[in-house]
Design a protein around this motif. Structure first.
Motif: not given
Length: 400
Positions: A188-216
């Protein structure tokens, strides 16, 4: 099955008349213009519904049958405190959809990215173009373009060397195309994520593993499924695509075991599945017909497509709908058996909405700009093949 196609709204180059002429009676769409997490108002829903149904007095009627998707906010996936209000907003949107007569809602729980590919224009032997995923190309992005700190843990030394050698032979344009392809935003969007900020989005999950994501995920479905049951909505989660962890992010809707756990986490029929044969079919350990038999009563929406695994089984491309590694004959036979079973049980939702998922870019569409995987003619071809297969199975009474 109820034959439908996905439509991305007024800006979609594939028109509602195209969808009608393809033989569909149902439309699958979403309010992409509303920011994720905000309430879908009755007014906004009715506006889209009226647009779809305009002309129903003159032409073959079209109806908005499935929402794809009512997106889940990242704060819910991460289990942040603000998820409570976001879940309340989600409940309100469900109630509003039911008020407007829309009773099937697809969603997914993939962190950050939706489906991932490395090539949107893979040339097929017949000159058509398909979507493709190549593990080495993904490694190029992860290791040497994004330079994710822990990326080396996810790739063998052989893959790392091959990826680097390939990167050194790529042009700047090829590197840019690969980057934008991996970072492509939600459908629905032709816009890509910004490479410069993308790592920050991943870093937000640094404490969320398989167990935590399932629980959520289980917490989320336990909150919203009772509301869906109350208003008569069937919720159906879309599997991960590809069905494996990427970019260090967990993925928890990839296997039969994943689906079994999710169904058990909130054991009501309204907590159901979007059965995507392409996503689930990538894994050799997913028995698709067996899964239809096990989860049949909880399958509320169907995405029918197939993939072809390549010499490296981590690589695949989208195949034509009746070829590839998904046995579509056995899949459709199992679906037809499920619909007959539902009829015998007197279920009102016995007829399952289906859309031909993705499609090759072929014929005149090769010269048009369309959403990747969603050109008109390739999906029309797939739908025609699937409709013919369904009719043949019904006529032959092979389900008895």
């Amino acid at each position: 099955m109820i034959h439908t196609m996905r439509w991305f709204g007024p800006n979609d180059p594939v028109s509602l008349m195209d969808i009608r002429q393809a033989g569909c009676t149902g439309v699958v769409t979403a309010l992409h213009q509303i920011p994720v997490g905000e309430v879908w108002s009755i007014e906004a829903i009715e506006e889209r519904k009226n647009l779809i149904e305009a002309g129903n007095d003159k032409f073959v009627p079209l109806h908005w049958l499935v929402v794809e998707s009512l997106p889940v906010h990242e704060a819910i996936k991460k289990g942040l405190p603000e998820r409570e209000q976001l879940i309340e907003n989600y409940k309100t949107s469900l109630r509003n959809l039911a008020e407007c007569g829309i009773f099937t809602v697809c969603y997914n729980f993939m962190p950050v990215l939706d489906w991932s590919r490395t090539n949107l224009n893979y040339e097929m032997p017949d000159g058509g173009k398909a979507l493709r995923f190549v593990w080495e190309d993904f490694a190029i992005f992860d290791l040497y373009i994004l330079k994710r700190p822990a990326a080396k843990n996810d790739f063998t030394s052989e893959v790392q060397i091959k990826a680097l050698n390939k990167l050194n032979q790529m042009t700047k344009e090829e590197v840019s195309t690969l980057t934008n392809t991996v970072l492509l935003g939600l459908p629905g969007s032709e816009e890509a994520f910004d490479l410069n900020t993308f790592q920050g989005l991943l870093d937000n999950y640094k404490n969320i593993g398989d167990k935590e994501l399932r629980e959520n995920l289980y917490y989320f479905i336990q909150q919203i499924a009772p509301v869906a049951q109350e208003v008569g909505i069937n919720l159906c989660i879309h599997p991960d695509d590809p069905p494996k962890p990427l970019l260090g992010l967990p993925r928890v809707v990839s296997t039969e075991s994943d689906l079994k756990q999710l169904m058990a986490a909130c054991d009501i029929r309204n907590n159901g599945i979007t059965f995507c044969t392409g996503s689930l079919g990538i894994r050799t350990d997913n028995d698709l017909t067996g899964m239809i038999e096990k989860f049949g009563e909880r399958i509320h929406f169907l995405h029918l497509r197939t993939i072809k695994r390549e010499e490296n089984p981590l690589n695949f491309h989208e195949a034509a709908h009746l070829v590839g590694d998904v046995d579509m004959y056995e899949v459709v036979k199992a679906i037809v058996a499920e619909t007959h079973k539902r009829q015998g049980e007197g279920r009102a939702d016995w007829n399952i909405p289906m859309r031909p998922d993705h499609g090759h870019q072929i014929l005149d569409d090769l010269h048009k700009r369309t959403y990747p995987g969603y050109s008109a003619i390739g999906r029309l071809k797939g739908l025609a093949e699937l409709r013919g297969l369904e009719m043949a199975i019904e006529k032959a009474e092979v389900i008895i």
